[in-house]
Write an enzyme that holds these catalytic residues in place. Structure first.
Site, PDB file in Angstrom:
ATOM      1  N   HIS A   1     -39.670   7.178  -3.806  1.00 53.36           N
ATOM      2  CA  HIS A   1     -39.061   7.242  -2.475  1.00 53.36           C
ATOM      3  C   HIS A   1     -39.303   8.628  -1.884  1.00 53.36           C
ATOM      4  CE1 HIS A   1     -36.713   3.601  -2.783  1.00 53.36           C
ATOM      5  NE2 HIS A   1     -35.871   4.048  -3.689  1.00 53.36           N
TER       6      HIS A   1
ATOM      7  N   HIS B   1     -31.165   7.484  -9.784  1.00 55.67           N
ATOM      8  CA  HIS B   1     -30.748   8.135  -8.528  1.00 55.67           C
ATOM      9  C   HIS B   1     -29.619   7.346  -7.883  1.00 55.67           C
ATOM     10  CE1 HIS B   1     -34.013   5.331  -7.462  1.00 55.67           C
ATOM     11  NE2 HIS B   1     -33.430   5.190  -6.276  1.00 55.67           N
TER      12      HIS B   1
ATOM     13  N   HIS C   1     -36.713   2.872 -10.834  1.00 50.50           N
ATOM     14  CA  HIS C   1     -37.819   1.930 -10.662  1.00 50.50           C
ATOM     15  C   HIS C   1     -39.117   2.705 -10.705  1.00 50.50           C
ATOM     16  CE1 HIS C   1     -36.967   3.554  -6.712  1.00 50.50           C
ATOM     17  NE2 HIS C   1     -35.838   2.881  -6.629  1.00 50.50           N
TER      18      HIS C   1
ATOM     19  N   GLU D   1     -29.725   3.414  -9.744  1.00 51.51           N
ATOM     20  CA  GLU D   1     -30.884   2.622 -10.182  1.00 51.51           C
ATOM     21  C   GLU D   1     -32.097   3.502 -10.424  1.00 51.51           C
ATOM     22  OE1 GLU D   1     -31.185   0.009  -6.709  1.00 51.51           O
ATOM     23  OE2 GLU D   1     -32.785   1.273  -5.897  1.00 51.51           O
TER      24      GLU D   1
ATOM     25  N   CYS E   1     -36.100   6.383   4.784  1.00 55.01           N
ATOM     26  CA  CYS E   1     -36.687   6.237   3.452  1.00 55.01           C
ATOM     27  C   CYS E   1     -38.056   5.578   3.580  1.00 55.01           C
ATOM     28  CB  CYS E   1     -35.781   5.392   2.564  1.00 55.01           C
ATOM     29  SG  CYS E   1     -36.474   5.089   0.921  1.00 55.01           S
TER      30      CYS E   1
END
Lengths: 145, 145
Positions: free
Chosen positions: A65, A99, A61, A59, A113
């Site tokens: 992270h 990723h 976005h 995914e 995370c």
């Protein structure tokens, strides 16, 4: 105070949740939210564990992270780069970068995370994007979709 | 990608810094900044290590901390509560709460710490505040000032 439970990698009073509940493609991943934002820290602090041979969703976005491995190891795809990761290695996932984490080293892959509490929904690749990603043969062989 | 160096608890390309450089009272503490904020994450992610028998500064401030132990153990004071901490335990330090970490378990105490990148300066206790804190005998015996 949130104490690690006996046996490790579980925390007292913290629910062990499925990684996602949206039917996304993933395998053997659990999630625990260790800090859910508060005071002047608009972030969540989570622990994910990918079971041996499992993988997270491929995914991207807008949100970023910061990840630190604290158990086992595997490999991660960030953009077009595939990197082996192990204990205490840190991975930054910049915005809009494909990723995927894989526990492909014969052991589980557990990582912390940090993520913004308010964030956009992840995007999954469509067939055209999978084709583009797979033009890089190493990436094509790595990804699980 | 920031890889942990061979030997552990050091990271490639990350400076090992003194804990503070302001003459504050502390003992045997080092600091490494693993993530210095960026994208939608206005936070720093640091690793501190308190050497055996060392301690952090007794202080309080408006900003909050989220801490996870990743090496050794010790005790922490948060407000008037003294708690033993070990591997993967998580400590939240709320705003304006006196806190101090001590590596008083015969080993070092290494912990990750999430903190807002923009934050106020820590306050140290004056003599009157030390006296007030010490009205709790356990706290009085624990603190190092």
């Amino acid at each position: 105070m949130v104490r690690q439970s006996a046996g490790g990698f579980r925390w007292e009073g913290v629910d062990l949740l499925p990684y996602k509940e949206d039917g996304t493609i993933f395998k053997s991943v659990t999630r625990q939210t260790l800090f859910d934002g508060g005071h002047d820290l608009p972030v969540q602090f989570r622990y994910f564990e990918v079971g041996q041979d499992g993988h997270s969703t491929l995914e991207r976005h807008e949100h970023a992270h910061v990840v630190m491995v604290i158990r086992g190891g595997g490999h991660v795809l960030v953009g077009e780069e595939i990197t082996e990761i192990g204990l205490h290695d840190i991975v930054q996932i910049p915005p809009m970068t494909w990723h995927q984490f894989r526990a492909n080293r014969g052991e589980e892959l557990g990582f912390l995370c940090i993520v913004a509490k308010e964030r956009d929904r992840p995007q999954r690749p469509g067939p055209a994007e999978v084709e583009t990603l797979s033009e890089n043969a190493a990436v094509g062989a790595f990804i699980r979709v």
